[in-house]
Design a protein around this motif. Sequence first.
Motif, PDB file in Angstrom:
ATOM      1  N   ASN A 161       0.833  -1.220   0.000  1.00  0.00           N
ATOM      2  CA  ASN A 161       0.000   0.000   0.000  1.00  0.00           C
ATOM      3  C   ASN A 161       0.861   1.262   0.000  1.00  0.00           C
ATOM      4  O   ASN A 161       0.621   2.214   0.748  1.00  0.00           O
ATOM      5  N   ASN A 162       1.902   1.217  -0.845  1.00  0.00           N
ATOM      6  CA  ASN A 162       2.783   2.371  -1.059  1.00  0.00           C
ATOM      7  C   ASN A 162       3.611   2.767   0.155  1.00  0.00           C
ATOM      8  O   ASN A 162       4.152   3.881   0.198  1.00  0.00           O
ATOM      9  N   GLN A 163       3.732   1.879   1.130  1.00  0.00           N
ATOM     10  CA  GLN A 163       4.609   2.122   2.265  1.00  0.00           C
ATOM     11  C   GLN A 163       5.664   1.026   2.344  1.00  0.00           C
ATOM     12  O   GLN A 163       5.385  -0.138   2.053  1.00  0.00           O
ATOM     13  N   LEU A 164       6.869   1.400   2.755  1.00  0.00           N
ATOM     14  CA  LEU A 164       7.967   0.444   2.862  1.00  0.00           C
ATOM     15  C   LEU A 164       7.852  -0.331   4.170  1.00  0.00           C
ATOM     16  O   LEU A 164       7.925   0.260   5.255  1.00  0.00           O
ATOM     17  N   TYR A 165       7.671  -1.655   4.059  1.00  0.00           N
ATOM     18  CA  TYR A 165       7.532  -2.497   5.247  1.00  0.00           C
ATOM     19  C   TYR A 165       8.697  -3.468   5.418  1.00  0.00           C
ATOM     20  O   TYR A 165       8.722  -4.222   6.379  1.00  0.00           O
ATOM     21  N   ALA A 166       9.631  -3.498   4.500  1.00  0.00           N
ATOM     22  CA  ALA A 166      10.736  -4.456   4.590  1.00  0.00           C
ATOM     23  C   ALA A 166      11.993  -3.854   3.983  1.00  0.00           C
ATOM     24  O   ALA A 166      11.920  -3.062   3.031  1.00  0.00           O
ATOM     25  N   VAL A 167      13.122  -4.242   4.515  1.00  0.00           N
ATOM     26  CA  VAL A 167      14.418  -3.899   3.931  1.00  0.00           C
ATOM     27  C   VAL A 167      15.048  -5.208   3.452  1.00  0.00           C
ATOM     28  O   VAL A 167      15.434  -6.047   4.269  1.00  0.00           O
ATOM     29  N   PRO A 168      15.109  -5.415   2.142  1.00  0.00           N
ATOM     30  CA  PRO A 168      15.594  -6.703   1.615  1.00  0.00           C
ATOM     31  C   PRO A 168      17.087  -6.900   1.845  1.00  0.00           C
ATOM     32  O   PRO A 168      17.892  -6.010   1.566  1.00  0.00           O
ATOM     33  N   LEU A 169      17.425  -8.060   2.359  1.00  0.00           N
ATOM     34  CA  LEU A 169      18.829  -8.413   2.592  1.00  0.00           C
ATOM     35  C   LEU A 169      19.428  -9.086   1.368  1.00  0.00           C
ATOM     36  O   LEU A 169      20.609  -8.935   1.085  1.00  0.00           O
ATOM     37  N   ASP A 170      18.613  -9.852   0.643  1.00  0.00           N
ATOM     38  CA  ASP A 170      19.134 -10.617  -0.493  1.00  0.00           C
ATOM     39  C   ASP A 170      18.042 -10.874  -1.512  1.00  0.00           C
ATOM     40  O   ASP A 170      16.869 -10.576  -1.290  1.00  0.00           O
ATOM     41  N   THR A 171      18.456 -11.439  -2.633  1.00  0.00           N
ATOM     42  CA  THR A 171      17.547 -12.079  -3.585  1.00  0.00           C
ATOM     43  C   THR A 171      18.056 -13.498  -3.738  1.00  0.00           C
ATOM     44  O   THR A 171      19.252 -13.705  -3.975  1.00  0.00           O
ATOM     45  N   HIS A 172      17.194 -14.481  -3.585  1.00  0.00           N
ATOM     46  CA  HIS A 172      17.635 -15.865  -3.808  1.00  0.00           C
ATOM     47  C   HIS A 172      16.767 -16.498  -4.906  1.00  0.00           C
ATOM     48  O   HIS A 172      15.682 -16.969  -4.662  1.00  0.00           O
ATOM     49  N   PRO A 173      17.296 -16.479  -6.136  1.00  0.00           N
ATOM     50  CA  PRO A 173      16.538 -16.935  -7.299  1.00  0.00           C
ATOM     51  C   PRO A 173      16.824 -18.381  -7.694  1.00  0.00           C
ATOM     52  O   PRO A 173      17.793 -19.012  -7.235  1.00  0.00           O
ATOM     53  N   LEU A 174      15.973 -18.867  -8.570  1.00  0.00           N
ATOM     54  CA  LEU A 174      16.210 -20.118  -9.267  1.00  0.00           C
ATOM     55  C   LEU A 174      17.248 -19.842 -10.349  1.00  0.00           C
ATOM     56  O   LEU A 174      17.107 -18.886 -11.130  1.00  0.00           O
ATOM     57  N   ALA A 196      11.963 -16.111  -7.657  1.00  0.00           N
ATOM     58  CA  ALA A 196      12.881 -15.695  -6.596  1.00  0.00           C
ATOM     59  C   ALA A 196      12.092 -15.326  -5.350  1.00  0.00           C
ATOM     60  O   ALA A 196      10.887 -15.075  -5.400  1.00  0.00           O
ATOM     61  N   ASP A 197      12.793 -15.290  -4.264  1.00  0.00           N
ATOM     62  CA  ASP A 197      12.286 -14.742  -3.014  1.00  0.00           C
ATOM     63  C   ASP A 197      13.426 -13.935  -2.405  1.00  0.00           C
ATOM     64  O   ASP A 197      14.539 -13.905  -2.956  1.00  0.00           O
ATOM     65  N   SER A 198      13.150 -13.269  -1.311  1.00  0.00           N
ATOM     66  CA  SER A 198      14.175 -12.485  -0.621  1.00  0.00           C
ATOM     67  C   SER A 198      14.016 -12.643   0.876  1.00  0.00           C
ATOM     68  O   SER A 198      12.887 -12.662   1.384  1.00  0.00           O
ATOM     69  N   HIS A 199      15.126 -12.763   1.574  1.00  0.00           N
ATOM     70  CA  HIS A 199      15.108 -12.595   3.021  1.00  0.00           C
ATOM     71  C   HIS A 199      15.114 -11.095   3.281  1.00  0.00           C
ATOM     72  O   HIS A 199      15.945 -10.366   2.728  1.00  0.00           O
ATOM     73  N   ALA A 200      14.182 -10.643   4.087  1.00  0.00           N
ATOM     74  CA  ALA A 200      14.086  -9.212   4.368  1.00  0.00           C
ATOM     75  C   ALA A 200      14.022  -8.987   5.871  1.00  0.00           C
ATOM     76  O   ALA A 200      13.634  -9.868   6.644  1.00  0.00           O
ATOM     77  N   LEU A 201      14.381  -7.786   6.276  1.00  0.00           N
ATOM     78  CA  LEU A 201      14.355  -7.391   7.686  1.00  0.00           C
ATOM     79  C   LEU A 201      13.137  -6.501   7.920  1.00  0.00           C
ATOM     80  O   LEU A 201      12.890  -5.554   7.155  1.00  0.00           O
ATOM     81  N   PRO A 226      23.379 -10.238  -2.831  1.00  0.00           N
ATOM     82  CA  PRO A 226      23.139  -9.106  -1.924  1.00  0.00           C
ATOM     83  C   PRO A 226      22.314  -8.029  -2.630  1.00  0.00           C
ATOM     84  O   PRO A 226      22.603  -7.669  -3.776  1.00  0.00           O
ATOM     85  N   THR A 227      21.286  -7.531  -1.967  1.00  0.00           N
ATOM     86  CA  THR A 227      20.444  -6.502  -2.578  1.00  0.00           C
ATOM     87  C   THR A 227      21.000  -5.104  -2.363  1.00  0.00           C
ATOM     88  O   THR A 227      20.619  -4.175  -3.077  1.00  0.00           O
ATOM     89  N   TYR A 228      21.857  -4.950  -1.389  1.00  0.00           N
ATOM     90  CA  TYR A 228      22.435  -3.643  -1.097  1.00  0.00           C
ATOM     91  C   TYR A 228      23.515  -3.359  -2.133  1.00  0.00           C
ATOM     92  O   TYR A 228      24.575  -3.996  -2.153  1.00  0.00           O
ATOM     93  N   LEU A 229      23.250  -2.425  -3.047  1.00  0.00           N
ATOM     94  CA  LEU A 229      24.104  -2.224  -4.213  1.00  0.00           C
ATOM     95  C   LEU A 229      25.545  -1.842  -3.889  1.00  0.00           C
ATOM     96  O   LEU A 229      26.458  -2.245  -4.623  1.00  0.00           O
ATOM     97  N   PRO A 230      25.809  -1.094  -2.816  1.00  0.00           N
ATOM     98  CA  PRO A 230      27.222  -0.854  -2.499  1.00  0.00           C
ATOM     99  C   PRO A 230      28.023  -2.139  -2.288  1.00  0.00           C
ATOM    100  O   PRO A 230      29.229  -2.162  -2.534  1.00  0.00           O
ATOM    101  N   VAL A 231      27.351  -3.201  -1.854  1.00  0.00           N
ATOM    102  CA  VAL A 231      28.010  -4.509  -1.742  1.00  0.00           C
ATOM    103  C   VAL A 231      27.967  -5.243  -3.070  1.00  0.00           C
ATOM    104  O   VAL A 231      28.978  -5.777  -3.544  1.00  0.00           O
TER     105      VAL A 231
END
Length: 452
Positions: free
Chosen positions: A161-174, A329-334, A371-376
Amino acid sequence: MVSEQRLFSPDSEPVQSGHFTRRDFLGRAAALGLGATALASILSSCGTTALGAGKTHLTYWHLLGGGDGERMLEMVQKYQQANQDVDLEAVTLSWGTPYYTKLAMAAAGGRPPDVAILHMSRLPMYAGSGLLEPFDLSALASNNISQENFVAPVWQKAHYNNQLYAVPLDTHPLVMYYNIDVCQKAGLLDSTGKLLPFQGEDDVLNAFREAKKASGNLGISFPVGDPSSCWRVFCALYGQLDGPYFSADGKDFILDEDKATRVLDFLLRMSKEVGSTTADYAGSVALFSSGKAGFHWNGEWEVTTYQTQKTNFDMTLYPNIFGGQQTWADSHALVLPRQNAVDSQRRALSIKFISELLKNSQIWAQGGHIPTYLPVATSGEYQKLTPQSHYAEEAKHVVYDPSVWFAGAASEMETQAGAAFQAVIGGHLTPKQGVKQFRDAMIKQLKTPTPF
């Protein structure tokens, strides 16, 4: 001082209005099938938050075991070493339904951890049920977490609903694994030892046929005996056809039966001609690691398995079979589970803790997760990490589970869909029958009241 948070108990109502009542809490516990023992376990996990001398206490829940658990422990320890003023309690709970049930009930009772791991595919249910709190974007920005630090599809999925509820740590795809020795013998590698490009149904099957000849056994293995894996493969290929699942309001099941049947026709043909129709998860992994299959479809999380076993392999993007590069894919998020009352000091420390996990996610990437955090993800250190960096572009092509409450990791949708598709590949149903079984199961789920 950290403000005291009252433990929600069946003998009293929550302090704040707008939260679940005692009747709500117990009724929804029953809806999830929790008895007195399970409730006691939840409440004991929440516990009182004892403080170390002069330290602020933070609680963090996750469901990570095995290699992922070891890497998360290393990341947590790095945080603790750098933040001696914080008493961080990291709790590991059982993967899947037990974890998600405990997290939901703890948030419903107003006594959850400060920070928790959530599969992003579970976000619609938890955010939509009021079990999570949205992030303060300015607080994130002050910790160097903002939209430009993430690829667009993953950042978008972290919203509800247009609000940020998660901070993604990774993407784990097939992804697609390939055995270098088998593929070299089959003539499928270029002069640098990399896999020659192929795409489309015929080219993919021809490549797998050559690999089958070279291996003397199978061209491709994937866990056809595992419903979750069958769902992931279907989701990837159906995504390449841009197939829909549910209407925008989530009330109607609008599966394109022709596209779904086409996907299952291909998977049945592939399994019969160049793969297996019976291999379970462990068997599928063993077929590839032993060189009895030239290719392997699975999540990237098996990379350390094959490295440990010293398999001569590499990894690449999931193949373009139906005209697109999409993959499941899915992602582990915080996330921030909902609190009865938010302590500003603990919330600020929670945001800092999340930011430090992101900044240390090179450790996390070693297990295969992108890693989803682009600096990494764009760092030279990550680019040198092989074969993990070879499929990093996959993060731009991800297809997540549909945004309905019964979808996501270890969900009823995954179970029902995977069982129908597994029956098709195993020869127990025709592709059309498998699609019908999937449709019937999803319509039944749409008629089931949400537990929250």
